[in-house]
Enzyme design. Structure first.
Site, PDB file in Angstrom:
ATOM      1  N   ASN A  35     -79.718 -13.174 -21.956  1.00 23.96           N
ATOM      2  CA  ASN A  35     -78.996 -13.933 -22.985  1.00 23.96           C
ATOM      3  C   ASN A  35     -77.964 -14.890 -22.414  1.00 23.96           C
ATOM      4  O   ASN A  35     -77.455 -15.750 -23.118  1.00 23.96           O
ATOM      5  CB  ASN A  35     -78.312 -12.985 -23.979  1.00 23.96           C
ATOM      6  CG  ASN A  35     -77.440 -11.954 -23.288  1.00 23.96           C
ATOM      7  OD1 ASN A  35     -77.926 -11.212 -22.443  1.00 23.96           O
ATOM      8  ND2 ASN A  35     -76.169 -11.909 -23.619  1.00 23.96           N
ATOM      9  N   ARG A  36     -77.622 -14.717 -21.112  1.00 25.91           N
ATOM     10  CA  ARG A  36     -76.641 -15.646 -20.516  1.00 25.91           C
ATOM     11  C   ARG A  36     -76.824 -15.663 -19.008  1.00 25.91           C
ATOM     12  O   ARG A  36     -77.627 -14.897 -18.456  1.00 25.91           O
ATOM     13  CB  ARG A  36     -75.206 -15.276 -20.901  1.00 25.91           C
ATOM     14  CG  ARG A  36     -74.769 -13.885 -20.474  1.00 25.91           C
ATOM     15  CD  ARG A  36     -73.421 -13.527 -21.117  1.00 25.91           C
ATOM     16  NE  ARG A  36     -73.076 -12.131 -20.912  1.00 25.91           N
ATOM     17  CZ  ARG A  36     -72.229 -11.706 -19.986  1.00 25.91           C
ATOM     18  NH1 ARG A  36     -71.660 -12.551 -19.160  1.00 25.91           N
ATOM     19  NH2 ARG A  36     -71.945 -10.424 -19.873  1.00 25.91           N
ATOM     20  N   ARG A  58     -79.051  -6.973 -24.621  1.00 24.21           N
ATOM     21  CA  ARG A  58     -78.438  -5.793 -25.238  1.00 24.21           C
ATOM     22  C   ARG A  58     -78.190  -6.005 -26.715  1.00 24.21           C
ATOM     23  O   ARG A  58     -78.373  -5.106 -27.521  1.00 24.21           O
ATOM     24  CB  ARG A  58     -77.072  -5.505 -24.581  1.00 24.21           C
ATOM     25  CG  ARG A  58     -77.181  -4.757 -23.320  1.00 24.21           C
ATOM     26  CD  ARG A  58     -75.857  -4.158 -22.960  1.00 24.21           C
ATOM     27  NE  ARG A  58     -74.884  -5.184 -22.562  1.00 24.21           N
ATOM     28  CZ  ARG A  58     -73.754  -4.889 -21.952  1.00 24.21           C
ATOM     29  NH1 ARG A  58     -73.466  -3.627 -21.711  1.00 24.21           N
ATOM     30  NH2 ARG A  58     -72.914  -5.837 -21.588  1.00 24.21           N
ATOM     31  N   ASP A  82     -81.031  -2.349 -23.699  1.00 21.53           N
ATOM     32  CA  ASP A  82     -79.933  -1.988 -22.794  1.00 21.53           C
ATOM     33  C   ASP A  82     -80.599  -1.169 -21.691  1.00 21.53           C
ATOM     34  O   ASP A  82     -81.262  -0.159 -21.975  1.00 21.53           O
ATOM     35  CB  ASP A  82     -78.902  -1.144 -23.572  1.00 21.53           C
ATOM     36  CG  ASP A  82     -77.702  -0.760 -22.712  1.00 21.53           C
ATOM     37  OD1 ASP A  82     -77.874  -0.476 -21.507  1.00 21.53           O
ATOM     38  OD2 ASP A  82     -76.592  -0.728 -23.258  1.00 21.53           O
ATOM     39  N   TYR A 177     -69.713  -2.364  -6.404  1.00 25.62           N
ATOM     40  CA  TYR A 177     -70.814  -3.318  -6.596  1.00 25.62           C
ATOM     41  C   TYR A 177     -71.706  -3.366  -5.353  1.00 25.62           C
ATOM     42  O   TYR A 177     -72.935  -3.310  -5.456  1.00 25.62           O
ATOM     43  CB  TYR A 177     -70.237  -4.698  -6.899  1.00 25.62           C
ATOM     44  CG  TYR A 177     -71.278  -5.778  -7.087  1.00 25.62           C
ATOM     45  CD1 TYR A 177     -72.158  -5.731  -8.161  1.00 25.62           C
ATOM     46  CD2 TYR A 177     -71.378  -6.838  -6.200  1.00 25.62           C
ATOM     47  CE1 TYR A 177     -73.118  -6.718  -8.343  1.00 25.62           C
ATOM     48  CE2 TYR A 177     -72.325  -7.837  -6.378  1.00 25.62           C
ATOM     49  CZ  TYR A 177     -73.197  -7.764  -7.445  1.00 25.62           C
ATOM     50  OH  TYR A 177     -74.142  -8.750  -7.619  1.00 25.62           O
TER      51      TYR A 177
HETATM   52  N1  NAP Z   1     -73.099 -14.741 -10.334  1.00 23.38           N
HETATM   53  C1  NAP Z   1     -73.191 -14.467  -9.034  1.00 23.38           C
HETATM   54  O1  NAP Z   1     -72.492 -15.085  -8.197  1.00 23.38           O
HETATM   55  C2  NAP Z   1     -74.170 -13.440  -8.539  1.00 23.38           C
HETATM   56  C3  NAP Z   1     -74.286 -13.279  -7.153  1.00 23.38           C
HETATM   57  C4  NAP Z   1     -75.194 -12.350  -6.660  1.00 23.38           C
HETATM   58  C5  NAP Z   1     -75.941 -11.588  -7.546  1.00 23.38           C
HETATM   59  N2  NAP Z   1     -75.806 -11.756  -8.888  1.00 23.38           N
HETATM   60  C6  NAP Z   1     -76.637 -10.920  -9.760  1.00 23.38           C
HETATM   61  O2  NAP Z   1     -77.330 -11.746 -10.680  1.00 23.38           O
HETATM   62  C7  NAP Z   1     -77.642 -10.984 -11.854  1.00 23.38           C
HETATM   63  C8  NAP Z   1     -77.251 -11.799 -13.085  1.00 23.38           C
HETATM   64  O3  NAP Z   1     -75.857 -12.057 -12.990  1.00 23.38           O
HETATM   65  P1  NAP Z   1     -75.131 -13.277 -13.721  1.00 23.38           P
HETATM   66  O4  NAP Z   1     -74.314 -13.956 -12.689  1.00 23.38           O
HETATM   67  O5  NAP Z   1     -76.096 -14.048 -14.528  1.00 23.38           O
HETATM   68  O6  NAP Z   1     -74.139 -12.435 -14.653  1.00 23.38           O
HETATM   69  P2  NAP Z   1     -73.690 -12.564 -16.180  1.00 23.38           P
HETATM   70  O7  NAP Z   1     -73.573 -13.980 -16.597  1.00 23.38           O
HETATM   71  O8  NAP Z   1     -72.487 -11.683 -16.260  1.00 23.38           O
HETATM   72  O9  NAP Z   1     -74.921 -11.903 -16.976  1.00 23.38           O
HETATM   73  C9  NAP Z   1     -75.198 -10.548 -16.839  1.00 23.38           C
HETATM   74  C10 NAP Z   1     -76.303 -10.179 -17.802  1.00 23.38           C
HETATM   75  O10 NAP Z   1     -76.579  -8.769 -17.655  1.00 23.38           O
HETATM   76  C11 NAP Z   1     -76.557  -8.207 -18.951  1.00 23.38           C
HETATM   77  N3  NAP Z   1     -76.232  -6.785 -18.927  1.00 23.38           N
HETATM   78  C12 NAP Z   1     -75.110  -6.182 -18.502  1.00 23.38           C
HETATM   79  N4  NAP Z   1     -75.215  -4.851 -18.684  1.00 23.38           N
HETATM   80  C13 NAP Z   1     -76.428  -4.632 -19.244  1.00 23.38           C
HETATM   81  C14 NAP Z   1     -77.116  -3.482 -19.673  1.00 23.38           C
HETATM   82  N5  NAP Z   1     -76.574  -2.252 -19.608  1.00 23.38           N
HETATM   83  N6  NAP Z   1     -78.375  -3.623 -20.182  1.00 23.38           N
HETATM   84  C15 NAP Z   1     -78.935  -4.849 -20.283  1.00 23.38           C
HETATM   85  N7  NAP Z   1     -78.315  -5.972 -19.927  1.00 23.38           N
HETATM   86  C16 NAP Z   1     -77.079  -5.862 -19.405  1.00 23.38           C
HETATM   87  C17 NAP Z   1     -75.508  -9.011 -19.723  1.00 23.38           C
HETATM   88  O11 NAP Z   1     -75.662  -8.791 -21.101  1.00 23.38           O
HETATM   89  P3  NAP Z   1     -74.398  -8.892 -22.129  1.00 23.38           P
HETATM   90  O12 NAP Z   1     -74.250 -10.340 -22.483  1.00 23.38           O
HETATM   91  O13 NAP Z   1     -74.821  -8.040 -23.283  1.00 23.38           O
HETATM   92  O14 NAP Z   1     -73.188  -8.358 -21.425  1.00 23.38           O
HETATM   93  C18 NAP Z   1     -75.907 -10.413 -19.268  1.00 23.38           C
HETATM   94  O15 NAP Z   1     -77.032 -10.850 -19.981  1.00 23.38           O
HETATM   95  C19 NAP Z   1     -76.887  -9.660 -11.724  1.00 23.38           C
HETATM   96  O16 NAP Z   1     -77.779  -8.656 -11.295  1.00 23.38           O
HETATM   97  C20 NAP Z   1     -75.867  -9.938 -10.628  1.00 23.38           C
HETATM   98  O17 NAP Z   1     -75.522  -8.770  -9.895  1.00 23.38           O
HETATM   99  C21 NAP Z   1     -74.926 -12.668  -9.407  1.00 23.38           C
END
Ligand code: NAP
Length: 258
Positions: A35-36, A58, A82, A177
């Site tokens: 979703n984001r 979720r 979720d 993390y």
């Molecule tokens: N951003 C970075 O710099 C970075 C770097 C390395 C790795 N990553 C990895 O990339 C992936 C995506 O991250 P992002 O940067 O896009 O983060 P984000 O914008 O915070 O998005 C996280 C997503 O995960 C969902 N989520 C959280 N808990 C959940 C649950 N229990 N069940 C289902 N969905 C859940 C959130 O849903 P809600 O909207 O409902 O909260 C949201 O859709 C993650 O695995 C993160 O560890 C990110």
């Protein structure tokens, strides 16, 4: 590479001439946390390619960006999920049991926050929660959706991990993390060894340092946008095959140290 390009050109031409063929042959991707952030942009890319996208979130009531994609691409369906809710994972997997899913993308993830991850002041509730979302969730997803992945053409289980999960770090930070992504890497490495004989590719991709809700308020020169990250991640997924299974790759296809 050249023969892949020629094959792709042939398929695109065939789909233009025979739209019914396209409908029959379109692959399917399922994405968690779509979703984001990075997950949303990955969903957009596959929807624009004409794939069937099972975009999970979720809270389906908070999926305006996904709904906007769906207006143009009705091949995108939104499903509540979720990844800590194993009964729901099983129910969704049962719903899609007869549907081949070419790529399962375990994208959902949380950081747990730095303030909860200081040794000496660890917040153990957060520690459990981060591992439930980042490690156990993807493992349960892989187990539950295996029958749908097995019956697909591409047979890929892709995990969005992080360079922070590399054991080779030389400076301390974000213990909760980091340990979750290291555990994810080990779990998926093991699963890849088991699933290779079934022809399933298990991938681990670090998406770069991305400006999302995951990195609130940060705007550093090395950071990239969710669109840039998703574009690179999908390009790596395109090339990820059984020969690479169980490897830990970066957004540019480079090998990360474990
Ligand atoms: N951003 C970075 O710099 C970075 C770097 C390395 C790795 N990553 C990895 O990339 C992936 C995506 O991250 P992002 O940067 O896009 O983060 P984000 O914008 O915070 O998005 C996280 C997503 O995960 C969902 N989520 C959280 N808990 C959940 C649950 N229990 N069940 C289902 N969905 C859940 C959130 O849903 P809600 O909207 O409902 O909260 C949201 O859709 C993650 O695995 C993160 O560890 C990110």
């Amino acid at each position: 590479m050249l023969h892949r390009l020629i094959l792709n050109m042939f398929l695109v031409t065939a789909c233009l001439v025979f739209p019914a063929l396209q409908a029959a042959e379109n692959p399917t991707v399922l994405i968690t946390g779509s979703n984001r952030g990075i997950g949303l942009e990955i969903a957009r890319i596959y929807a624009e390619r004409g794939w069937t996208v099972i975009a999970t979130a979720r809270r389906p009531e908070a999926t305006d960006d996904l709904k906007a994609i769906r207006v143009k691409h009705p091949n995108l369906v939104i499903e509540q999920l979720d990844v800590t809710d194993h009964a729901r994972i099983d129910a969704l997997a049962a719903q899609y049991r007869d549907k081949p899913i070419d790529i399962l993308i375990n994208n959902a993830g949380i950081s747990g926050g730095h303030e909860n991850a200081k040794f000496g002041e660890m917040n153990y509730d957060v520690y459990y929660e981060v591992h439930r979302v980042n490690v156990i969730g993807p493992t349960k997803m892989a187990e539950a959706f295996l029958p749908s992945v097995v019956m697909s053409e591409q047979k890929k289980i892709i995990n969005i991990t992080s360079g922070q999960g590399s054991i080779a770090k030389t400076w301390g930070c974000c213990t909760i993390y980091r340990s979750s992504k290291a555990a994810l890497n080990m779990m998926m490495r093991n699963i890849s060894l088991e699933l290779k004989k079934k022809g399933i590719t298990v991938g681990l991709i670090s998406p770069g340092f991305v400006k999302t809700g995951f990195t609130p308020g940060l705007d550093l020169p090395m950071m990239i946008t969710p669109v840039e990250s998703a574009t690179k991640v999908v390009a790596v997924i395109d090339e990820y095959d059984l020969e690479d299974t169980g490897t830990f790759l970066g957004k540019d296809g480079q090998t990360w140290p474990w």
